[in-house]
Design an enzyme around this catalytic site. Structure first.
Site, PDB file in Angstrom:
ATOM      1  N   LYS A  41      54.809  10.974 -22.772  1.00  0.00           N
ATOM      2  CA  LYS A  41      55.915  10.741 -23.673  1.00  0.00           C
ATOM      3  C   LYS A  41      56.294  12.019 -24.424  1.00  0.00           C
ATOM      4  CE  LYS A  41      54.087   6.135 -24.732  1.00  0.00           C
ATOM      5  NZ  LYS A  41      53.413   5.338 -25.772  1.00  0.00           N
ATOM      6  N   GLY A  42      55.364  12.973 -24.440  1.00  0.00           N
ATOM      7  CA  GLY A  42      55.513  14.144 -25.300  1.00  0.00           C
ATOM      8  C   GLY A  42      56.771  14.966 -25.103  1.00  0.00           C
ATOM      9  N   GLU A  97      57.924  20.179 -19.869  1.00  0.00           N
ATOM     10  CA  GLU A  97      56.652  19.868 -20.523  1.00  0.00           C
ATOM     11  C   GLU A  97      56.754  20.123 -22.021  1.00  0.00           C
ATOM     12  OE1 GLU A  97      53.745  18.695 -20.303  1.00  0.00           O
ATOM     13  OE2 GLU A  97      53.207  18.589 -18.196  1.00  0.00           O
ATOM     14  N   ASP A  98      56.023  19.346 -22.777  1.00  0.00           N
ATOM     15  CA  ASP A  98      55.940  19.605 -24.215  1.00  0.00           C
ATOM     16  C   ASP A  98      55.049  20.819 -24.481  1.00  0.00           C
ATOM     17  OD1 ASP A  98      53.697  18.223 -23.304  1.00  0.00           O
ATOM     18  OD2 ASP A  98      53.705  16.740 -24.911  1.00  0.00           O
ATOM     19  N   ASP A 101      48.325  23.246 -22.143  1.00  0.00           N
ATOM     20  CA  ASP A 101      47.064  23.451 -22.850  1.00  0.00           C
ATOM     21  C   ASP A 101      46.033  23.937 -21.828  1.00  0.00           C
ATOM     22  OD1 ASP A 101      45.281  23.222 -25.049  1.00  0.00           O
ATOM     23  OD2 ASP A 101      44.713  21.215 -24.436  1.00  0.00           O
ATOM     24  N   LYS A 129      49.707  27.249 -24.914  1.00  0.00           N
ATOM     25  CA  LYS A 129      48.478  27.695 -25.588  1.00  0.00           C
ATOM     26  C   LYS A 129      47.612  28.401 -24.543  1.00  0.00           C
ATOM     27  CE  LYS A 129      47.113  23.642 -27.481  1.00  0.00           C
ATOM     28  NZ  LYS A 129      46.469  22.657 -28.404  1.00  0.00           N
ATOM     29  N   PHE A 150      45.671  22.258 -32.800  1.00  0.00           N
ATOM     30  CA  PHE A 150      46.221  20.974 -32.371  1.00  0.00           C
ATOM     31  C   PHE A 150      47.516  20.728 -33.136  1.00  0.00           C
ATOM     32  CE2 PHE A 150      46.806  16.403 -32.092  1.00  0.00           C
ATOM     33  CZ  PHE A 150      46.637  16.230 -30.728  1.00  0.00           C
ATOM     34  N   VAL A 151      48.614  20.683 -32.379  1.00  0.00           N
ATOM     35  CA  VAL A 151      49.923  20.557 -33.018  1.00  0.00           C
ATOM     36  C   VAL A 151      50.538  19.171 -32.768  1.00  0.00           C
ATOM     37  CG1 VAL A 151      50.496  23.007 -33.087  1.00  0.00           C
ATOM     38  CG2 VAL A 151      50.977  21.706 -31.013  1.00  0.00           C
ATOM     39  N   ASP A 157      52.166  13.979 -30.298  1.00  0.00           N
ATOM     40  CA  ASP A 157      51.576  12.936 -31.157  1.00  0.00           C
ATOM     41  C   ASP A 157      50.125  13.201 -31.538  1.00  0.00           C
ATOM     42  OD1 ASP A 157      50.455  12.458 -28.499  1.00  0.00           O
ATOM     43  OD2 ASP A 157      49.731  10.566 -29.333  1.00  0.00           O
ATOM     44  N   ARG A 163      55.468  11.846 -33.474  1.00  0.00           N
ATOM     45  CA  ARG A 163      56.401  12.310 -32.437  1.00  0.00           C
ATOM     46  C   ARG A 163      57.799  12.553 -32.993  1.00  0.00           C
ATOM     47  NH1 ARG A 163      53.884  11.688 -27.439  1.00  0.00           N
ATOM     48  NH2 ARG A 163      52.544   9.874 -27.172  1.00  0.00           N
TER      49      ARG A 163
HETATM   50  P1  5GP Z   1      46.586  19.925 -20.356  1.00  0.00           P
HETATM   51  O1  5GP Z   1      46.422  19.181 -19.089  1.00  0.00           O
HETATM   52  O2  5GP Z   1      47.401  21.176 -20.238  1.00  0.00           O
HETATM   53  O3  5GP Z   1      45.265  20.184 -21.012  1.00  0.00           O
HETATM   54  O4  5GP Z   1      47.248  18.930 -21.360  1.00  0.00           O
HETATM   55  C1  5GP Z   1      48.606  18.832 -21.534  1.00  0.00           C
HETATM   56  C2  5GP Z   1      48.929  17.619 -22.354  1.00  0.00           C
HETATM   57  O5  5GP Z   1      47.950  17.411 -23.369  1.00  0.00           O
HETATM   58  C3  5GP Z   1      50.242  17.798 -23.072  1.00  0.00           C
HETATM   59  O6  5GP Z   1      51.315  17.356 -22.290  1.00  0.00           O
HETATM   60  C4  5GP Z   1      50.018  16.991 -24.336  1.00  0.00           C
HETATM   61  O7  5GP Z   1      50.351  15.642 -24.092  1.00  0.00           O
HETATM   62  C5  5GP Z   1      48.535  17.099 -24.592  1.00  0.00           C
HETATM   63  N1  5GP Z   1      48.245  18.182 -25.559  1.00  0.00           N
HETATM   64  C6  5GP Z   1      47.737  19.391 -25.305  1.00  0.00           C
HETATM   65  N2  5GP Z   1      47.630  20.127 -26.429  1.00  0.00           N
HETATM   66  C7  5GP Z   1      48.100  19.353 -27.417  1.00  0.00           C
HETATM   67  C8  5GP Z   1      48.301  19.561 -28.821  1.00  0.00           C
HETATM   68  O8  5GP Z   1      48.029  20.608 -29.424  1.00  0.00           O
HETATM   69  N3  5GP Z   1      48.832  18.515 -29.506  1.00  0.00           N
HETATM   70  C9  5GP Z   1      49.165  17.331 -28.916  1.00  0.00           C
HETATM   71  N4  5GP Z   1      49.681  16.392 -29.706  1.00  0.00           N
HETATM   72  N5  5GP Z   1      49.007  17.109 -27.608  1.00  0.00           N
HETATM   73  C10 5GP Z   1      48.494  18.115 -26.864  1.00  0.00           C
END
Ligand code: 5GP
Length: 176
Positions: A41-42, A97-98, A101, A129, A150-151, A157, A163
């Protein structure tokens, strides 16, 4: 513990950057139609705001891939919860993508969509990040590179809340 959000990127900064990204995307795709794939949903907020600034014809489609639960640590377990409802073969696809990470979610999603033979596949992420990356992947277009925090807000969210904040902020937990 009391939750406190400290502003990192204001609504104005985000809006200005999206304006620039739309221009960069125009350089990439020109007047060709672009299928924007929003990762639920991000990325809902960035997808709709960015879509309004895109100059070429765009279509919107949605996918849901699981990553985080109600905690702030990634499980590393990713599965497709909701798939696109249209064929993307031969199309210009833009994954929106939001945040990138660890990169696990995006890597999996990219592999999956490439398997469907799009004409072109590009990734735009509002936030990145890089310090947290565990797999080799980068966005083609990035809004902001941010430190490891963590944002929340602007689609992101914590336990499904925040959100709707018009800005991005760092979530802090204070002793009560
Ligand atoms: P990844 O697979 O890159 O570790 O994770 C990506 C997803 O994790 C993002 O689409 C998001 O939903 C969540 N995520 C990663 N970092 C953050 C953060 O700092 N804050 C929030 N709210 N969600 C995050």
């Amino acid at each position: 513990m009391k939750e406190r959000v400290e502003v990192m990127l204001t609504a104005e900064q985000i809006d200005k950057r999206l304006e620039e990204l739309a221009e960069e995307l125009y350089q990439e795709f020109g007047d060709e139609q672009v299928e924007m794939v929003c990762t639920l949903k991000g990325a809902v907020v960035v997808t709709t705001d960015l879509a309004k600034k895109m100059k070429m014809p765009v279509t919107l489609n949605f996918m849901s891939v699981s990553s985080y639960g109600d905690s702030t640590e990634s499980s590393g377990n990713i599965n497709v919860k909701m798939d696109l409802d249209e064929d993307i073969s031969g199309k210009n696809v833009l994954i929106v993508e939001d945040i990138i990470d660890t990169g696990r979610t995006l890597k999996k999603l990219k592999e999956l969509l490439l398997f469907r033979k799009p004409k072109k596949l590009k990734i735009v992420a509002l936030l990145d990040k890089p310090d947290r990356r565990v797999v080799d992947i980068t966005g083609d277009f990035t809004g902001f590179t941010i430190p490891d925090a963590f944002v929340v807000g602007y689609g992101l969210d914590y336990a499904q809340r925040y959100r709707n904040l018009p800005y991005v902020g760092v979530l802090n937990f204070d002793e009560e």
